[in-house]
Design an enzyme around this catalytic site. Structure first.
Site, PDB file in Angstrom:
ATOM      1  N   GLU A 160       3.061  41.149   0.239  1.00 27.27           N
ATOM      2  CA  GLU A 160       2.270  41.814  -0.191  1.00 27.27           C
ATOM      3  C   GLU A 160       2.164  42.613   0.186  1.00 27.27           C
ATOM      4  OE1 GLU A 160      -1.528  40.375  -3.205  1.00 27.27           O
ATOM      5  OE2 GLU A 160      -1.062  38.878  -1.324  1.00 27.27           O
TER       6      GLU A 160
ATOM      7  N   LYS B 214       1.256  42.054 -10.201  1.00 29.00           N
ATOM      8  CA  LYS B 214       0.265  40.491  -9.560  1.00 29.00           C
ATOM      9  C   LYS B 214      -0.478  40.371 -11.143  1.00 29.00           C
ATOM     10  CE  LYS B 214      -2.764  37.973  -6.194  1.00 29.00           C
ATOM     11  NZ  LYS B 214      -3.328  38.215  -4.893  1.00 29.00           N
TER      12      LYS B 214
ATOM     13  N   CYS C 264       1.850  35.988  -4.265  1.00 32.14           N
ATOM     14  CA  CYS C 264       0.457  35.521  -3.575  1.00 32.14           C
ATOM     15  C   CYS C 264      -0.383  33.913  -4.380  1.00 32.14           C
ATOM     16  CB  CYS C 264      -0.684  36.727  -2.816  1.00 32.14           C
ATOM     17  SG  CYS C 264      -1.696  36.045  -1.824  1.00 32.14           S
TER      18      CYS C 264
END
Length: 262
Positions: free
Chosen positions: A40, A109, A143
């Protein structure tokens, strides 16, 4: 398909230095890879404060150009995290560059990690990202997204065979890598490639512990707590076998209330 995870220990490095290190690792250790997944916000660094704004770029900016050149030289598709600037907003994104240098997917995300600086910087994305590369159906999560049963189930329900997860997991959250990620692979019968940072960065100590998990929940490759490149041959047949043996995707809607059913 031979899939790798590059667990980067790039704290304190510039984007240029991080990309040079990726190129070196692929040249020396990744000759047989078809796809490699980086962490990430790999290019900028994760815990870098206002540098996230300074280093942010469009999806087709100079990071894309640099990664595309590495992909062409190595013959390897590359998935990497970076701060994306678009429409005057900042996104926590991960792009996939094919081995011929084309941008073939870009994921934003959808849920910021709670209680973190992400909530002050990033606009959440609003869609799942699923694409096919060399015949393999791939979904990207970043994540915190993988910690929800619904996200991997959504991807698997749309045919994903491999879920790639660039992450920035610190050492206090080992349960995520060690328990949750294998469970997500097992309960959906999919491969998961989980790519973390290693080392330290501005007061954060990363767990390392990147891993590639098979559709039966077994961990096929695990990195320790330092820079590493791990890889596994991702076989679609194992997805089919796991989903046939335990047909969770077929049967889960039996447990929905009548109001939730189609």
């Amino acid at each position: 398909m031979e899939v790798g995870v590059f667990q980067s220990a790039g704290g304190g490095m510039s984007p240029e230095t991080r990309l040079v290190r990726l190129e070196e690792v692929l040249a020396n250790e990744g000759q047989n890879l078809n796809l490699v997944v980086c962490p990430e916000l790999f290019v900028s660094g994760y815990n870098v404060g206002e540098d996230l704004n300074r280093l942010a770029q469009k999806a087709d900016g100079s990071y894309h150009q640099a990664v595309a050149e590495i992909a062409r030289k190595s013959g390897t598709a590359i998935i990497y995290g970076y701060p994306e600037k678009a429409d005057e907003r900042l996104y926590n994104s991960a792009a996939c560059i094919s081995s011929d240098g084309a941008l073939i997917a870009n994921h934003r995300k959808r849920a910021n990690s709670p209680g973190s600086f992400e909530e002050d910087y990033f606009t959440p994305g609003n869609r799942m990202t699923l694409f096919t590369y060399q015949g393999l159906k791939i979904a990207i999560l970043i994540c915190y997204e993988v910690e929800f049963p619904e996200t991997v189930r959504e991807a698997a329900g749309h045919g994903a065979e491999l879920v790639v997860v660039p992450t920035a997991l610190v050492d206090q959250w080992g349960i995520v890598a060690e328990r949750i990620v294998p469970a997500r692979a097992f309960e959906n019968g999919v491969w998961i490639a989980y790519a973390n940072h290693a080392g330290s960065e501005n007061g954060f100590t990363y767990l390392g512990g990147s891993r590639i998990v098979a559709p039966n929940g077994h961990e096929a490759a695990i990195a320790k707590d330092c820079e590493a490149l791990i890889s596994v041959e991702v076989e679609v047949e194992k997805v089919k076998a796991a989903q046939a043996r335990l047909p969770y995707l077929r049967d889960f809607n039996k447990f929905l209330s009548s109001d939730d059913r189609d």
